[in-house]
Design a protein around this motif. Sequence first.
Motif, mmCIF file in Angstrom:
data_model
loop_
_atom_site.group_PDB
_atom_site.id
_atom_site.type_symbol
_atom_site.label_atom_id
_atom_site.label_comp_id
_atom_site.label_asym_id
_atom_site.label_seq_id
_atom_site.Cartn_x
_atom_site.Cartn_y
_atom_site.Cartn_z
ATOM 1 N N ILE A 1 -6.148 0.078 -11.855
ATOM 2 C CA ILE A 1 -5.028 0.917 -12.294
ATOM 3 C C ILE A 1 -4.109 0.185 -13.274
ATOM 4 O O ILE A 1 -3.960 0.599 -14.421
ATOM 5 N N ILE A 2 -3.536 -0.932 -12.834
ATOM 6 C CA ILE A 2 -2.475 -1.532 -13.654
ATOM 7 C C ILE A 2 -3.014 -2.058 -14.986
ATOM 8 O O ILE A 2 -2.545 -1.666 -16.064
ATOM 9 N N ILE A 3 -4.022 -2.934 -14.908
ATOM 10 C CA ILE A 3 -4.525 -3.535 -16.155
ATOM 11 C C ILE A 3 -5.152 -2.469 -17.071
ATOM 12 O O ILE A 3 -4.839 -2.433 -18.272
ATOM 13 N N ASN B 1 -8.215 6.870 -15.420
ATOM 14 C CA ASN B 1 -9.217 7.686 -16.114
ATOM 15 C C ASN B 1 -10.538 7.758 -15.375
ATOM 16 O O ASN B 1 -11.594 7.870 -15.981
ATOM 17 N N GLY B 2 -10.509 7.645 -14.071
ATOM 18 C CA GLY B 2 -11.758 7.744 -13.314
ATOM 19 C C GLY B 2 -11.583 8.729 -12.190
ATOM 20 O O GLY B 2 -10.574 9.430 -12.094
ATOM 21 N N THR B 3 -12.545 8.772 -11.313
ATOM 22 C CA THR B 3 -12.456 9.723 -10.211
ATOM 23 C C THR B 3 -12.433 9.020 -8.859
ATOM 24 O O THR B 3 -11.948 9.571 -7.882
ATOM 25 N N SER B 4 -12.966 7.808 -8.799
ATOM 26 C CA SER B 4 -13.039 7.146 -7.496
ATOM 27 C C SER B 4 -11.697 6.511 -7.135
ATOM 28 O O SER B 4 -10.854 6.278 -7.992
ATOM 29 N N SER B 5 -11.535 6.264 -5.855
ATOM 30 C CA SER B 5 -10.291 5.675 -5.376
ATOM 31 C C SER B 5 -10.578 4.440 -4.536
ATOM 32 O O SER B 5 -11.633 4.341 -3.914
ATOM 33 N N GLY B 6 -9.633 3.523 -4.531
ATOM 34 C CA GLY B 6 -9.771 2.319 -3.716
ATOM 35 C C GLY B 6 -8.589 2.143 -2.797
ATOM 36 O O GLY B 6 -7.791 3.074 -2.619
ATOM 37 N N GLU B 7 -8.462 0.938 -2.249
ATOM 38 C CA GLU B 7 -7.370 0.665 -1.301
ATOM 39 C C GLU B 7 -6.014 0.822 -1.992
ATOM 40 O O GLU B 7 -5.835 0.416 -3.145
ATOM 41 N N ASN C 1 -2.387 7.029 -4.299
ATOM 42 C CA ASN C 1 -3.725 7.271 -3.753
ATOM 43 C C ASN C 1 -4.733 6.185 -4.098
ATOM 44 O O ASN C 1 -5.850 6.204 -3.603
ATOM 45 N N GLY C 2 -4.374 5.289 -4.996
ATOM 46 C CA GLY C 2 -5.302 4.249 -5.426
ATOM 47 C C GLY C 2 -6.395 4.754 -6.353
ATOM 48 O O GLY C 2 -7.480 4.191 -6.413
ATOM 49 N N LYS C 3 -6.083 5.821 -7.072
ATOM 50 C CA LYS C 3 -7.101 6.434 -7.934
ATOM 51 C C LYS C 3 -7.216 5.679 -9.249
ATOM 52 O O LYS C 3 -6.231 5.399 -9.924
ATOM 53 N N GLN C 4 -8.471 5.386 -9.571
ATOM 54 C CA GLN C 4 -8.810 4.667 -10.789
ATOM 55 C C GLN C 4 -8.218 5.286 -12.047
ATOM 56 O O GLN C 4 -8.170 6.508 -12.164
#
Lengths: 453, 369
Positions: free
Chosen positions: B47-49, B282-288, B277-280
């Motif tokens: 997300i951040i970078i 420009n993506g669809t998957s999510s992480g911690e 939500n930890g969502k990537q």
Amino acid sequence: MITKYFNKHTDAKPLVVFRIFFGVMMFISMLRFWANGWIEKLYIKPTFFFSYYGFEWVKPIGNYTYLIFIICAIASIFVAIGYKYRIAVIIFFLSFTYIELMDKTTYLNHYYFVSVLSFLLFFLPANSQFSVDSYLRKKKYIRIPRWTIDSIKLLLAIVYFYAGLTKLNSDWLFRAMPLKIWLPSKYDLPFIGNNLMQQEWFHFAMSWGGALYDLIIPFLLIFRKTRFVAFLLVVFFHVFTRVLFPIGMFPYIMIVSSLIFFDATIHARIISWIRKIIRIRPLQLLSIKEYQFPKLYKKIITSIVLVFFTIQLLIPWRYFMYPGELFWTEEGYRFSWRVMLMEKAGYANFKIVDEKTAKFFYINNADFLTPYQEKQMSFQPDFILEYAHYLGDHFSSQGHQNVQVFVDSYVALNGRMSRPYINPKVDLYQEKESLYHKKWILPFTSDIKIKGL
Amino acid sequence: MVKKFLSLVFLAVFMYSCSSNEGEDESIIFVDDFDRGLMLTNLADNIIIPSYEGFATNMTLMKNAGQTFTATPTQNTLDLFRSSWLDAYKSWQRLEMFNIGKAEELQYSFYMNVYPLTVSDVQNNVINGGYDLNNVNNQDAQGFPALDYLLHGISDNDADLLAIFTTGPNATGYSNYVNAILNQMYGLTQEVLTHWKDSFRSTFINSKSNTATSSLNKLVNDFIFYYEKGLRANKFGIPAGVFSANPLPEKVEAFYRKDISKELALDALQAVINFFNGKQYNGTSSGESFKSYLLYLDRYDIFISIIDQFNLAWQEINNLTNNLTEQVTTDNSKMTRAYDELQKAVVLLKVDMLQAFSVNIDYVDADGD
């Protein structure tokens, strides 16, 4: 029988050692407070201070506030060395209590304990020997009235036992709250952080163990047979809580204080150990077998002490006189040895309304309060009321007309979801502070009730 | 005797606490298996970078478009500059909340997006030259708001605007000022991004203890602070007049462009939701993320309340007209309704989520009892 008890005498050394350690601990506390920059941060920087009911006149005095701390620190040294003991301890009591009364944001049970204890110490002959006073008078007292040492034991016993009683509630015992919130957040402790601290059974064991410890430790300290084990428990318990929580000097003060329960032989050793460190030999002073209070004062002092303890025993129960859930309203919560009993957080959004035009605006609390003050204010009704009046006065003096002050507030208690806290329809600017029940606190409506003491 | 009593009591406590676990899952050894390092890694890497990289790309495009425009001010180069400004402004909304590391040190966002703009400062700088954009007094005379004014606010129509940059008495002054602002924004962005990529990423993901200065705690605080101040107050509360006696419609974001303030606010809220939500990127998957941390702590109730509240706020904002200045002047009640819904989430974040995380916050370094 009571008069007989009050005429009994016992070795003076436990009280003498207590005096020395108490003075030294208080001196360190003052230095630490200063070194941490807390005088500046807590008493000089803020523009507004929360007062105790009836003590609104006690305020920090700008940069001279440092002077109060200096006086308090010097008084604590005088207490430790036993020089002009009575005056020193009353000055300590007054200056320390003044500091605590300046802003109730920083209220801590152990500060209250220090105030109460130093008040009691004023009446006790803690300078009877191994003190500068004794050296100057060229005489020392071997034995002092037994009740004087017992009174300190009693005070300590009240603190522990009442702290234990307050834990006998359903949140503490059957929900392991608030430890269940606090302990897992200590995940970065070495060895036990990411395993033991995370176990639910451990939260329960700590809750029950803590309650039991508080309830029985006074008795274990009183009985000679269990005293040594009890002292080890005291050390373990307080060091452990020191590791877990930011509680400053309190654990050390309690550890050192509990030495008073021991026999005078131990205190004799402590005194000779201190003699060695500071290299002073015992002086040839006139030894007087028994210290007697002057006849004139004896009755007065014992009456004061009796009243004092009666009040101490009763004050924690005053919450019975208020309706509603104690943890929610906090009416009668302070000065009752309710230590680390709840995790409470709130949010209070104040609204200034012009009664005539119904125009309004919200307050940014950071404009008036420090973050610490805002945190404490947001879940304590008396803080909320006082702040509402401050805001009302502030905006009235700025020329706003027909000022009304409302608050939209939410509080979360021991892991329950946040709920509305203060009636948002009540103009707090019209409500007066008093010891009566505050009707504008919304009732505690959580399904998870709190039962117990 | 007492010892025996004690051991009995402890046994009872132990048995009680074990039996109270009955009915729940049988995993006896319950270790702290929430990996905060993993969460920080996901937030940093996914997300951040990427947000900074995405923004840096748009920033470069905007800078080039600005240089082209100032070199040859035509309707065509103006349009390109404007659209690259909008793209960059939109992607800026996705990282304003990350006030950590170099961004915090440089006070990055104070040089990028302080509004309302002080027009007189801009005018003085353009006419007099010799300004220092690093001066605190110029923070409200640069960044996106200043470009907004220079691109949309200095004239009523495009012909006049082009004239100002070509034949006007201060044409050079205007061009220089546009480029000075762009260079400042570009330079700061590169500095923050490079720092993240060079060294700060590993510092960040390894700082997972529970102290006032650890990454996790600062991130939680920054996130809430941004939501409360940058999003709730700046974009809605202040213009709607909730902190003042009267509404202040001129204090909306992108005031001179007029029709994008709602769009930017929705971008910002979406970025907040995605981060929660930890969502990537420009993506669809999510992480911690904060979401999974709450679920780990068994606080589904808090998680769902926050998400529901974010969605309610989203709907209220979506009901507004594109130009929030217009919304305030025509029907401010809708604006305050949006504010109220945003406000309710502040309570959930600040009170409930913070309590559940039990993070050490910088202000409580005084003793407790």
